[in-house]
Design a protein around this motif. Structure first.
Motif, short mmCIF file in Angstrom:
data_model
loop_
_atom_site.label_atom_id
_atom_site.label_comp_id
_atom_site.label_asym_id
_atom_site.label_seq_id
_atom_site.Cartn_x
_atom_site.Cartn_y
_atom_site.Cartn_z
N THR A 76 -2.13 -11.41 -3.96
CA THR A 76 -1.35 -10.28 -3.44
C THR A 76 -1.24 -9.17 -4.48
OG1 THR A 76 -0.08 -11.83 -2.08
CG2 THR A 76 0.84 -9.63 -2.37
N ALA A 77 -0.98 -9.56 -5.73
CA ALA A 77 -0.88 -8.57 -6.81
C ALA A 77 -2.21 -7.87 -7.02
CB ALA A 77 -0.43 -9.25 -8.09
N ARG A 78 -3.29 -8.64 -6.91
CA ARG A 78 -4.63 -8.04 -7.08
C ARG A 78 -4.90 -7.00 -6.01
NH1 ARG A 78 -10.17 -11.59 -6.40
NH2 ARG A 78 -11.60 -9.82 -6.09
N ILE A 79 -4.59 -7.35 -4.76
CA ILE A 79 -4.83 -6.42 -3.65
C ILE A 79 -3.95 -5.18 -3.78
CG2 ILE A 79 -4.58 -6.14 -1.15
CD1 ILE A 79 -5.38 -9.10 -0.88
N ALA A 80 -2.67 -5.39 -4.10
CA ALA A 80 -1.77 -4.25 -4.24
C ALA A 80 -2.22 -3.34 -5.38
CB ALA A 80 -0.34 -4.75 -4.50
N SER A 81 -2.66 -3.94 -6.50
CA SER A 81 -3.12 -3.15 -7.64
C SER A 81 -4.35 -2.34 -7.27
CB SER A 81 -3.44 -4.08 -8.82
OG SER A 81 -2.29 -4.73 -9.28
N PHE A 88 -4.02 5.90 -4.85
CA PHE A 88 -2.91 6.66 -5.44
C PHE A 88 -3.03 6.68 -6.96
CE2 PHE A 88 -1.45 4.57 -1.54
CZ PHE A 88 -1.05 5.66 -0.78
N PRO A 89 -4.19 7.08 -7.52
CA PRO A 89 -4.40 7.00 -8.97
C PRO A 89 -3.44 7.86 -9.78
CG PRO A 89 -6.13 8.29 -7.93
CD PRO A 89 -5.36 7.66 -6.83
N ASP A 90 -2.93 8.93 -9.18
CA ASP A 90 -2.04 9.83 -9.93
C ASP A 90 -0.56 9.51 -9.74
OD1 ASP A 90 -4.23 11.31 -10.87
OD2 ASP A 90 -4.28 12.50 -9.02
N ALA A 91 -0.24 8.52 -8.90
CA ALA A 91 1.17 8.22 -8.65
C ALA A 91 1.38 6.72 -8.46
CB ALA A 91 1.65 8.99 -7.42
N MET A 92 0.66 5.92 -9.23
CA MET A 92 0.71 4.47 -9.02
C MET A 92 2.11 3.91 -9.24
SD MET A 92 -2.91 3.07 -10.54
CE MET A 92 -2.89 4.05 -12.02
N ASP A 93 2.77 4.28 -10.32
CA ASP A 93 4.10 3.74 -10.61
C ASP A 93 5.11 4.16 -9.55
OD1 ASP A 93 3.17 2.45 -12.84
OD2 ASP A 93 3.74 4.05 -14.23
N GLU A 94 5.04 5.43 -9.14
CA GLU A 94 5.98 5.93 -8.13
C GLU A 94 5.81 5.19 -6.81
OE1 GLU A 94 6.51 10.20 -7.66
OE2 GLU A 94 5.34 10.47 -9.50
N VAL A 95 4.57 5.03 -6.37
CA VAL A 95 4.32 4.36 -5.10
C VAL A 95 4.74 2.90 -5.19
CG1 VAL A 95 2.56 3.69 -3.43
CG2 VAL A 95 2.45 5.94 -4.52
N SER A 245 -8.53 0.36 -20.12
CA SER A 245 -8.15 -0.02 -18.76
C SER A 245 -8.27 1.21 -17.86
CB SER A 245 -6.72 -0.55 -18.74
OG SER A 245 -5.78 0.50 -18.64
N PRO A 246 -8.13 1.03 -16.55
CA PRO A 246 -8.19 2.18 -15.65
C PRO A 246 -6.92 3.02 -15.65
CG PRO A 246 -7.81 0.19 -14.39
CD PRO A 246 -8.06 -0.25 -15.80
N LEU A 247 -5.89 2.59 -16.36
CA LEU A 247 -4.62 3.32 -16.40
C LEU A 247 -4.69 4.40 -17.47
CD1 LEU A 247 -2.14 0.31 -16.10
CD2 LEU A 247 -3.30 1.61 -14.29
N SER A 248 -4.51 5.65 -17.08
CA SER A 248 -4.72 6.77 -17.99
C SER A 248 -3.81 6.75 -19.20
CB SER A 248 -4.54 8.10 -17.23
OG SER A 248 -3.25 8.18 -16.66
N GLU A 249 -2.63 6.12 -19.09
CA GLU A 249 -1.73 6.09 -20.24
C GLU A 249 -2.28 5.24 -21.39
OE1 GLU A 249 0.24 3.29 -17.11
OE2 GLU A 249 -0.87 5.18 -17.14
#
Length: 417
Positions: A76-81, A88-95, A245-249
């Motif tokens: 489930t975590a894999r699919i959600a990620s 939503f690459p620019d708003a992942m945390d918000e979503v 990683s794919p996370l820009s931060e």
């Protein structure tokens, strides 16, 4: 759903939620009880909102999928990620927060994704069996929709690491003829514009395909190359910078600086004069000496305009050094240019090319130039001796004298005949 779509995906109006809602139903990922009795729009693409409101049908995941996701939280975590990263690459945390997924993704979106960096597979068929996707295309997504690029040392493309950096010069999509901004190249341009990370897979000679690293496209260039049919053609080269990683931060400052400097234009290296692809005996074909002089002149023009030193200028220097490297290979006639070579001076690669490495006799970091008189073609054995051998300093002096002698002789060869 509608407020979320309006805020994070630009969905407008009360109909916005019907598109993904019904698309999932059409793809057998969502079941709508009584769907066969619903009135559809005039185009027949989806039910009307009034019909849904009147029937108030039950809807949800297919039973087997629901059972799987409620018992396998890692999946489930894999699919959600994956969904967050893909859409939503620019708003992942918000979503994730708006959907109440913080606890599920506490380990990090990149941690939940599969495949993981370092995974090995015998071939593309094995990768497709594990993660879906195309078994052939060099630039193609896996089943999760995230783009992957594949580099095979025995393949037809001239992919390489940019010397002095960990960045990758990746040849675009298209085996023969001028490459166009379509298919895989179009996908690369989209990822470049959106600053999205993609997977880089590499297969060394005699090795397995490995998911080596996530990368981002920091530049696109246009250069001359040779297609699978042996004819000269224009091709794209995508400059890929590895990221953790794919996370820009998580991306390093030098990568972010390169991305900020990228104006999305295609840098033109087509002005360089490269050897003709015509046979030597073709009418009007330039002689080797004529080609050598043209290449040397192009190399001098390119070297003269370089002043800055950064990773981006290192990339440009490498890619625009093509005339100098081509001139040295032409001059060598496929032989190691070390006069005391004890290795295999005429060995060939699997593609039939000379097994030679063009070396700057004086390293670029020490002020070495990108012109043929300061470069030399060496077999791997001599290159290793020049780089790591105990007598490398004396050998470098001899090789520099040899490069200058060969350059002078080859430049004047036609007049001497």
């Amino acid at each position: 759903m509608t407020p979320l779509l309006a805020r994070y995906a630009g969905g407008q109006g009360s109909q916005a939620a019907l598109y993904p809602f019904w698309a999932l139903q059409n793809n057998d990922l969502w079941e709508v009880e009584g769907s066969e009795d619903l009135s559809l729009t005039s185009g027949g693409r989806r039910p009307t909102k009034a019909a849904l409101d009147e029937a108030n049908p039950m809807a949800g995941l297919p039973k087997d999928d629901y059972e799987l996701l409620t018992h396998d939280w890692a999946l489930t975590a894999r699919i959600a990620s994956n969904l967050l990263l893909r859409f939503f690459p620019d708003a992942m945390d918000e979503v994730a927060h708006a959907m109440g997924l913080q606890q599920l993704l506490a380990g990090g979106i990149d941690v939940a994704l599969r495949p993981r960096v370092g995974e090995l597979y015998k071939d593309r068929t094995a990768i497709a069996a594990a993660y879906g996707g195309n078994k052939v295309g060099g630039i193609t997504p896996l089943e999760d929709g995230l783009l992957s690029v594949f580099s095979d040392d025995k393949g037809p493309y001239d992919d390489s690491r940019v010397p002095g950096t960990d960045w990758i010069a990746y040849t675009g999509d298209g085996l023969s003829g001028d490459q166009e901004l379509i298919k895989g190249n179009k996908s690369m341009a989209l990822y470049q514009a959106e600053r999205r990370a993609l997977r880089y897979w590499h297969k060394p000679h005699g090795g397995d395909f490995t998911f080596e690293t996530w990368t981002v496209v920091i530049q696109c260039r246009r250069r001359w190359g040779v297609g699978a049919n042996g004819k000269r053609r224009q091709e794209f080269v995508w400059i890929l910078a590895p990221v953790a990683s794919p996370l820009s931060e998580t991306w390093p400052d030098e990568v972010n600086a390169a991305l900020n400097a990228d104006d999305l234009s295609v840098h033109n290296d087509l002005d360089l004069e490269l050897p003709e692809a015509d046979p030597d005996d073709a009418p009007g074909a330039p002689t080797p000496m004529e080609r050598y002089r043209k290449l040397s002149a192009a190399a001098r023009r390119t070297a003269a305009r370089r002043t800055e030193r950064s990773k981006l200028t290192t990339v440009e220097r490498f890619l625009r050094s093509a005339p100098a490297r081509s001139a040295v290979i032409l001059r060598s006639d496929g032989r190691c240019e070390n006069p005391t070579c004890l290795g295999h001076p005429m060995e060939r690669t699997d593609k039939g090319a000379p097994l030679l490495e063009v070396d700057h006799v004086n390293q670029l970091s020490d002020g070495g130039g990108d012109t043929p008189e300061t470069m030399i073609a060496l077999c791997p054995n001599c290159h290793a001796l020049k780089t790591r051998g105990s007598g490398r300093r004396e050998l470098s002096k001899k090789l520099l004298r040899r490069a200058r002698e060969l350059h002078e002789a080859f430049s004047q060869g036609e007049e001497q005949n």
